[in-house]
Motif scaffolding. Sequence first.
Motif, mmCIF file in Angstrom:
data_model
loop_
_atom_site.group_PDB
_atom_site.id
_atom_site.type_symbol
_atom_site.label_atom_id
_atom_site.label_comp_id
_atom_site.label_asym_id
_atom_site.label_seq_id
_atom_site.Cartn_x
_atom_site.Cartn_y
_atom_site.Cartn_z
ATOM 1 N N ALA A 8 0.821 -1.212 0.000
ATOM 2 C CA ALA A 8 0.000 0.000 0.000
ATOM 3 C C ALA A 8 0.856 1.264 0.000
ATOM 4 O O ALA A 8 0.579 2.207 -0.728
ATOM 5 C CB ALA A 8 -0.944 -0.011 1.199
ATOM 6 N N TYR A 9 1.891 1.272 0.818
ATOM 7 C CA TYR A 9 2.634 2.526 0.989
ATOM 8 C C TYR A 9 3.887 2.630 0.127
ATOM 9 O O TYR A 9 4.332 3.717 -0.187
ATOM 10 C CB TYR A 9 2.971 2.743 2.462
ATOM 11 N N LEU A 10 4.478 1.484 -0.237
ATOM 12 C CA LEU A 10 5.717 1.563 -1.019
ATOM 13 C C LEU A 10 5.599 0.909 -2.383
ATOM 14 O O LEU A 10 6.518 0.945 -3.181
ATOM 15 C CB LEU A 10 6.870 0.917 -0.242
ATOM 16 N N GLY A 11 4.457 0.285 -2.641
ATOM 17 C CA GLY A 11 4.263 -0.341 -3.938
ATOM 18 C C GLY A 11 5.079 -1.607 -4.134
ATOM 19 O O GLY A 11 5.290 -2.039 -5.261
ATOM 20 N N ALA A 12 5.538 -2.208 -3.022
ATOM 21 C CA ALA A 12 6.335 -3.430 -3.165
ATOM 22 C C ALA A 12 5.442 -4.585 -3.617
ATOM 23 O O ALA A 12 4.367 -4.786 -3.064
ATOM 24 C CB ALA A 12 7.010 -3.772 -1.843
ATOM 25 N N ASP A 13 5.917 -5.318 -4.598
ATOM 26 C CA ASP A 13 5.170 -6.427 -5.161
ATOM 27 C C ASP A 13 4.831 -7.460 -4.092
ATOM 28 O O ASP A 13 5.719 -8.039 -3.472
ATOM 29 C CB ASP A 13 6.017 -7.063 -6.263
ATOM 30 N N GLU A 14 3.529 -7.691 -3.877
ATOM 31 C CA GLU A 14 3.144 -8.563 -2.767
ATOM 32 C C GLU A 14 3.450 -10.026 -3.042
ATOM 33 O O GLU A 14 3.568 -10.823 -2.122
ATOM 34 C CB GLU A 14 1.665 -8.367 -2.416
#
Lengths: 520, 306, 353
Positions: free
Chosen positions: C143-149
Motif C-alpha cells: 500500500a505505501y511503497l508499492g512493493a510487489d506482494e
Amino acid sequence: MRTGELIRGGDAKAPPQDVVLRLKGIVKKFSGVVANDSVDFDLKVGEIHALLGENGAGKTTLVNVIYGLYQPDSGEIWIRGSKVNIDSPARALSLGIGMVHQSFTLVPSFSVVENVALGLKGFSSLRVVAEKVKQISELYGLSVDPYAKVWQLSVGEMQRVEIIKLLLRDVDILILDEPTSVLTPKETRALFSTLKRLKDEGKSVVFISHKLNEVMEISDRITVMRKGLVINTVRKEDTSPGELAKMMVGREISLGPSKRRSSTSFGEVVLEVKDLEAYGDKGIKVLRGLSFSVREGEILGIAGVAGNGQRELAEVLVGLRRASSGVVLFDGEDITNKGSMVFIEKGGGFIPEDRKRFGVAPNLSLVENLILKSYRKPPFSKGLFLDLDYANKVADFLIEKYSIQSPGKDMPVRLLSGGNLQRLVIARELEGKVRLLIAFHPTFGLDVGAMEFVYEKLLEAKASGTAVLLIAGDLDEIFTLSDRIKVIYEGKLYGDFPPDESYLETIGMLMAGVINGYKA
Amino acid sequence: MLEAIFMAAIRAGTPLLYATLGEIFAERSGVLNLGLEGLMLAGALMGFVVSHITSSAWLGVLGALLIGGVLSLVYAFLTITMRVNQVVAGLALTMLGAGLSGYYGQAFIGKTASQFSPIYIPFFSDIPFIGKVLFSHDPLVYLSYVLVPLSWFYIFKTRWGMNLRAVGEDPKTADTVGISVFKIRYLYVILGGMLTAVGGAYLSLAYTSMWIENMTAGRGWIAVALVIFSAWNPLRALLASYFFGGVASLQLRIQAMGVAISSHLLMMLPYALTIVVLSLISSEAMRKRIGAPTALMKPYSREERE
Amino acid sequence: MGIKLKFEPRVRVSKSFELFVMLSSILMALLVFAMFMFLSGKDALSAYKTMFLWAFMRKVGLEGTLVKFVPLSIIGLGLVLAFKMKLWNIGGEGQFYLGAMASTLLALFLFPNLDSFVLIPLIVFAGFLAGGFWSSIAGVLRAYLGADEIVVTLMLNYIATLWSDYLVYGSWKDPAGFGFPMTAIFPESAKLPVLWGKVHVGVFSPIILSLLLKILLDRTKWGYEIRVIGDNPDVALCAGMNIKKNTILTMFLSGGMAGLAGAIYIMGVQHRLQHAFSPGYGYTAIIVAWLSRLNPIAVLLVSFFLSGIFVGCEILQVIMKLPISVIYIFQGVLFFCVLVGEVFIRYKISLVR
C-alpha cells in the motif's frame, strides 16, 4: 517490385488500371456485431479519398482490415489489379500500404529516429536513418528533431513522425485515421499541404474524418459510411455539405448545432480555483498557475488541444491527483488535495474522458455500477450492509429514465456499447443533488444521437442550477454549450470569451499557442 | 578475508545472475515469468542427471538449457498464445518444476556427477586481490562475465534489442511496423528460461556439487525481485546478484566463525534483505524512472477491440 | 500462413458451462497425470482406483481427507478474498505457520492452565491475529511503497518456516522428545474435541467461514469495495474508495484466515509444533482458490476433492512406492489444465486458416 504484381493475370474481375486499391464485399463482425457489412470501396491512383461517417460507422474497422490488423470474415481486397490476402501489417507495408492510426503507434521512450528505424528492413545505422528523416522532413515540410524522445513531442509532431515513418518505407497508399482531431487549425493546414504534395507525386490517400468542412476542403472523392454500410461514394464537385450530412446521419440535420443558452443570470460561485499548479505523470509541471471560477447554472468551457494539462486539471479537481500549490474551493470550502471522497460528498459529479478506465467497473453489473457513488449512505446501505433491493429499484428507475440499453441490469457492463456506457455514467453522476459537474470530453467517441443526449443532459443540469466545467477539444461542442470560454495552453488559461463565433479565430490561435499579448 | 568474501559473493551470486539475466530478457519482451524457481530446480536436476550419466558437466549444462527451453515453451504457449494470467501460470510452472524435480531427483540423492572446477587463467589469476576474487572461478562464472556485457550491448545497442524493447514497451506499434510480437515473445521467454535453468545447474554442478530436493531455496523468487532492483539492465543485474550472493555467503562465513547466532536466523537474511530492497525501490515514481517495460503482463491481441 | 487460433470473447457464460469446463479441466489433468504414471511404468488405472477408494470410501482414508480439508479450505477462503481484490497473496503457507506458532506459544508457554472453553477461543483468535500480522507486512509494503506482494509474501514464507525451525530446534524443543525438532505435546485443554477417529470439531469451521465470506463479498459495503477495487482500481479511486486502507485490511483478513487455519490445525491434529508440519497447504490453497473461480462455496468442494487427492497420493506412496512429490506434479498439471480451461470460458476459440 511489389508482391502484388507477381500474380497479375488476365483476371476478368480485376479492377481497372487506375484503381490502386479495391475492396469488394468486406464483412467484419465482432462477437456477432456487424462492424462492416459488405463494403465496396475503390481508391484511385493520385486521389485523396475521404471516408466520412459518424463515430461507430465502421470507418476505422474498414481501414484496419486494409492494414491487416483485422481479418475480414468475407470479402476481397485487390491491390494494383491483383487479389491479395493481407494477414498482417507487415504484409500491408510490403504491399505499399501505410497507416497513421488515431492513437499513435510510436514507442514513447524511444527517440524519433529509433521509432522510424524500428522494423525497417536493411538499415545500416541510426545515423543513416536520421539523415533520411532530415531529408524527408525538409522535402515535405514535416519538421521534427530526429533525436528527440517521442514522449517529449507535441501531438502534431508525433503525427509528422508517423508520416515520415511511412514515407521512408516507400508506401504509395496512405491511410490517415481522423488525423485532424488532435491538431490545431494551423497544424491542420500544414498537414493538408503535405497531403496535397503527396497526391501530386501520385500517391493515394485515404482520409478518415467526421468533419464535413475538412472533407470538402481536402478530398477528391468522398465515401460516406453509416452503421457499417457504405451509403454512397461521390465526387466533391457533385455534392454539398448538407447532402453529405444527410447521408452521414440518415436524416436532415441542421448544420452547426443550435445555440441553446437560456439563462444569462448565474447564481453563487460554486467552484473557485486559484493559482493551481500540479505535476504530470512524467514529473513535469503540467498545470502552471490556473485561476478561474464557475457559478451556479453556468457552463464554463475550457478549449484546448489534447495534452495541454486538461486531464491533470480534471484529475486535480475531482481529487485524483495532488496539486503542488494553489487552492480549489468548492462552495467556499477548501477541498485541495482532500481526495475524491470529499468531492463526492460535497455534491461533485465527474464525467471522465476515458469511461472504460474511470467510469465503470467492467465486470460488475449495471446495478453495482449505478450505486458506485451512493452506496455508502442510506437508503443504499444500512450499517455495514448494502440494501440491494433499494439499489435494484433505483437501477430500474435510472435505466428507464436514461434509456440505457442493456442485456439486463444484472449483466456485467462490459457488454454495453459506448453510448450506453456513457448514459450509465451520466445517470450515476447526475442523479441526486449535483452542485458541480466536471465534464471531460463528455462526447468522446459517441455517435450523433448519443451526443445530443449528452448535450441535453448537460443543459438540463445547468438549468437546475448545477455549475458545469466543460473540458473539450471540439470547438463546436464548446461553442454550443458554454456560457464562457477559456483556452488552456501548456498548463495555463488564456482569455475569457463569450460563445460568439467572431472569437473563433482568436480562440483557434490561442489553442495553437499564438498568445499575442493575452495574459494567462 | 575480504578476498574470500568477495570471491564467495561471486560464486553465490552467479546462479542468481543467470536467472536474473534470463528474466530480464523475458520481461523486456513484456512477459513476466514467475516460474523461475521451478525452472531453476528443473535445470539443477537435469544438469546433474546428464552430468552424472555422461560424466560431462558441459553436457549437463546443455541438458539444463534443453529442459529450461522446453518448460518455458509450455509457459510461452500458455501465456502468449492462450493468454493465461501470467502470475498464476508462473506459480503453476514453479509447482510443476518442483514436483518433477522432486520426483525424478529421488534416485539421484547422494549420487555424484562430474563437476565444474576452478580454472586459473594465466596472468589474470596472478593479479593480487583481483586475480583471486575475479579469476579463480569455474568456467560458468567466466561465461557469465561474457554474457552480461553482451546482453547489455544486445538489448540497448542492436537492432534486435531495439525490436525486443519495442515489443515490451508497445506491442501494437511493433506489430504495425511488421515485427512479430508473438515470435519475439516466444523467443525471449524461451531464451530466458534456458538461462534461468543454467542458473539452477550452476547450483548442482558447481556450487553445492550434489542434488538436493528444493535446493534452489527461493533463489528463483529472489531473482524476480533482482530484476526490478536492476532496472531491467544486465549490468546492474550483475551488481545486484553479487550483492545478494555476498549476503548469502556472509551468512555461511559467520556460521563458520562459530558466532553464537542460530543458523536458522542467519538463513533468513537473504529473504529479509529481498523484502527490504524491494520496498525501497518499488515506489511508483521510482519504477517509472528506471523504466519497467510498459506492456509487462499485458497479453497482446491484434483484434481485441477497445 | 498456416492455421491460427482465433479468440473471440464470450459475451455470456452460463454457470453450467463454467462448471462443465472446470470439470473437464480436472478430467484432463487426471488424464495427463495418468500418462505421466504410465510413462513411469505404473498402472495408472489401478492407482486412481486405489486413491479414490481410499480417500473417499474407506473410514481411515476419509478421516485423513477431512483432516486435510479443514486447513486447505480455510486458507483457500482467505486467498479468495485477497484474489478478489487482485492482491496476489502467495503467502498462505507462512501465515499458516505463524498461526500455528502463536497457538503453540499460548498453549504451551503463556496459558497452559486455562480452561479449554477460554483457551481454545483465545488460541483461535491469536492464530488469526498472527497470520493477519504476517500478511499485513506485505499489505503495508504494497500500500505505501508499492512493493510487489507476490515476492514479499513468498519471502515471508521462507522466513516463517525458518522462524518456526529456529523455535523447534531451539528453545521450544521438547526436552523429552529424543532430540526431534518438535515441541512438547499440548495440554488437553488446548486440544479440539474429536468427533470420530481423527476428525475434530474444527471440520465445521470451513462451512461457516465460507458462508460468512460469501455474505461479506456479496452483501456488505466492504465486500463491494473489494470487488470494485479488484475490477478497476481507477474507478474505485474516482468513487472515493480508500485503496491503501482496503489493501491492508484485505491482506490482514486474508492472512488472518490462514493463521486461523494454522491454529485449528495444530489444536485439532498435530497438538504440537514440529519441523515441516505442513505439506504445503498454503501453496495448494492457491489452486483451491483458483479452481473454485473465487467462489467461497465452491472452495469447499474443491478443497475436499484436493484433500482426497493428497490422501490418495499418500496411500500410493505406501502401496506403489511413489515418492510424495507426485502430488506436486499432479497439482502443477491440474493448475495448468484449470488455467487453460479458463481461457475456454473467457473466449470462444476456433481454428482459422
